[in-house]
Scaffold this active site. Sequence first.
Site, PDB file in Angstrom:
ATOM      1  CB  CYS A 145      -0.962   0.034   1.125  1.00  0.00           C
ATOM      2  SG  CYS A 145      -2.289  -1.398   1.095  1.00  0.00           S
ATOM      3  CG  HIS A 197      -3.313   3.522   2.175  1.00  0.00           C
ATOM      4  ND1 HIS A 197      -3.694   2.997   0.850  1.00  0.00           N
ATOM      5  CD2 HIS A 197      -3.265   2.309   3.028  1.00  0.00           C
ATOM      6  CE1 HIS A 197      -3.971   1.866   1.121  1.00  0.00           C
ATOM      7  NE2 HIS A 197      -3.850   1.424   2.356  1.00  0.00           N
ATOM      8  CG  ASN A 200      -7.072  -0.608   1.282  1.00  0.00           C
ATOM      9  OD1 ASN A 200      -6.393  -0.204   0.504  1.00  0.00           O
ATOM     10  ND2 ASN A 200      -6.487  -0.999   2.367  1.00  0.00           N
TER      11      ASN A 200
END
EC number: 2.3.1.180
Length: 329
Positions: free
Chosen positions: A117, A250, A280
């Site tokens: 990520c 993020h 996500n």
Amino acid sequence: MQDRAPRITGIGHAVPPRVVTNDDLAARLDTSDEWIRSRSGIGTRHHVDPGTATSDLAAEAGALALKHDMRSGGTGHVDLVVLATTTPDRTCPGTAPLVATRLGMGGIPAFDVNAVCSGFLYGLQTATAMVAGGAAGSVLLVAADTFSTIVDPDDRRTAFLFGDGAGAVVLRAGTEPTVHAIDLGSDGTQEDLIITPGGGSRSPGSDERWFAMQGQAVYRQAVDRMTRSTRGVLERVGWGVDEVDRFVGHQANSRILEAVAQRLGLPVERVVMNLDRVGNTAAASIPIALSDAHDRGLLVGGQKLALAAFGGGATWGAAALTWPDLPRA
């Protein structure tokens, strides 16, 4: 050199057309829309259909960024393609060369970066260093992931979190930089926090194909590392927190983003969030959020931005940018 300053000249993002709602998940899992929203802030996410791969989304987002680059006065062609992904089309070869070829730029160097990520920030450091050092006059940086292909659809703990998507930026050498500083870090002792156990050289015959995550530990580490990394990069460029116009973290969990903003002393209204609509999207989440915010008019030329992420590895990072004056569609 002053004329090697890395500038963002194009941006774009793509998500697959299939929308998966919380109610869709609740129909087959022991969960509910209220439970998911209260723990993550996510309402919907996009999943690829069978036969659609990471390269498909990456090429779509890359094409949009190149088109945007042309509207900004660029050529729509670059010297290098960097793809940040944890879900390549295949274990071997890398996916970036295929993306470059599909975009009509076969023959130029292209390679993958895997920092989970944090991948976009690692890719951004790579791209800006290439431009600033003169190795490339222009770079297409794409971050793309299809986590729905590695997350167990029957795992109540993780199935609701992830969506698929891709975001891309074009960077070109100029006289005034838009990317000022990047801070990166890692800690291999925490590799088990976020992991897909099987399929690699450590356990090639393993049946453990599904992604796994230690949720509470990841939350604590993400808040701590994103906060510290953001503070560090702001100190490097001499910005106070009160000077940051937008914080783009993020898009893992709304509670993580809110906690980081609180620790930084940043008003929550300056935090860019779109995870409620896309979930996500791993490495793709920051460029998707940037592109979406640009399209919605939330980003204006001259604004000071702080970016931050935490991912598997463990990896983390932050960046300080001045948003360029880009045209809108």
